[in-house]
Design a protein around this motif. Structure first.
Motif, PDB file in Angstrom:
ATOM      1  N   GLY A 229       0.820  -1.211   0.000  1.00  0.00           N
ATOM      2  CA  GLY A 229       0.000   0.000   0.000  1.00  0.00           C
ATOM      3  C   GLY A 229       0.852   1.258   0.000  1.00  0.00           C
TER       4      GLY A 229
ATOM      5  N   CYS B 155       1.222   3.943  -1.683  1.00  0.00           N
ATOM      6  CA  CYS B 155       0.729   5.321  -1.874  1.00  0.00           C
ATOM      7  C   CYS B 155      -0.402   5.662  -0.898  1.00  0.00           C
TER       8      CYS B 155
ATOM      9  N   GLY C 105      -3.346   4.633  -0.640  1.00  0.00           N
ATOM     10  CA  GLY C 105      -4.696   4.705  -1.179  1.00  0.00           C
ATOM     11  C   GLY C 105      -4.954   5.830  -2.144  1.00  0.00           C
TER      12      GLY C 105
ATOM     13  N   LEU D 195      -4.157   5.884  -5.321  1.00  0.00           N
ATOM     14  CA  LEU D 195      -4.197   5.367  -6.696  1.00  0.00           C
ATOM     15  C   LEU D 195      -2.933   5.720  -7.483  1.00  0.00           C
TER      16      LEU D 195
ATOM     17  N   CYS E 136      -0.081   3.612  -7.003  1.00  0.00           N
ATOM     18  CA  CYS E 136       0.739   2.409  -7.037  1.00  0.00           C
ATOM     19  C   CYS E 136      -0.227   1.263  -7.350  1.00  0.00           C
TER      20      CYS E 136
ATOM     21  N   CYS F 110      -1.398  -2.696  -3.633  1.00  0.00           N
ATOM     22  CA  CYS F 110      -2.505  -3.161  -2.794  1.00  0.00           C
ATOM     23  C   CYS F 110      -3.398  -4.123  -3.587  1.00  0.00           C
TER      24      CYS F 110
ATOM     25  N   LEU G  80      -7.901  -2.955  -6.707  1.00  0.00           N
ATOM     26  CA  LEU G  80      -6.988  -2.331  -5.756  1.00  0.00           C
ATOM     27  C   LEU G  80      -7.717  -2.285  -4.416  1.00  0.00           C
TER      28      LEU G  80
ATOM     29  N   CYS H 176      -7.258  -0.801  -1.736  1.00  0.00           N
ATOM     30  CA  CYS H 176      -7.470   0.499  -1.076  1.00  0.00           C
ATOM     31  C   CYS H 176      -8.768   1.148  -1.530  1.00  0.00           C
TER      32      CYS H 176
HETATM   33  S1  FES Z   1      -2.341   1.725  -2.002  1.00  0.00           S
HETATM   34 FE1  FES Z   1      -1.587   2.586  -3.854  1.00  0.00          FE
HETATM   35  S2  FES Z   1      -3.188   2.246  -5.248  1.00  0.00           S
HETATM   36 FE2  FES Z   1      -3.875   1.286  -3.450  1.00  0.00          FE
END
Ligand code: FES
Length: 103
Positions: free
Chosen positions: A38, A40, A42, A44, A46, A49, A84, A86
């Motif tokens: 995870g 980044c 959450g 969006l 990377c 996740c 994803l 997140c």
């Molecule tokens: S934690 Fe990076 S896109 Fe989900």
């Protein structure tokens, strides 16, 4: 109200995550010590996740938006129900959702 998600690891082990409505699966998995980066947090930016939603749950999720799809497209091990984590928030409708960690 406590809600649950079940994560299946690469050895087939099941991990029950507990949280409240609105909490996302990536955060709960990290708190539980599962191998989800995870990176980044959450936003969006990377795809670390990535999880695969069991097909019978996949249709209950909101559709993939363009920003999520762009990150999913970067995943080498993409499956038809990849998401994803997140972007998946616990809710009463998703109580008991099952997801698999990619190998
Ligand atoms: S934690 Fe990076 S896109 Fe989900």
């Amino acid at each position: 109200m406590q809600l649950h998600a079940i994560i299946i690891d690469s050895d087939g082990g099941e991990h029950i995550l507990t949280g409240r409505a609105g909490e996302n699966i990536m955060q709960l998995a990290r708190i539980a010590g599962l191998p989800i980066a995870g990176e980044c947090n959450g936003s969006l930016a990377c795809a670390t996740c990535h999880m695969v939603v069991e097909p019978n749950w996949a249709d209950l999720l909101p559709p993939v938006e363009d920003s999520e799809e762009a990150m999913l497209d970067t995943i080498f091990t993409l499956k038809p129900t990849s998401r994803l984590s997140c972007q998946i928030r616990l809710s009463a409708a998703l109580d008991g959702i099952r997801l698999t960690l990619p190998a």
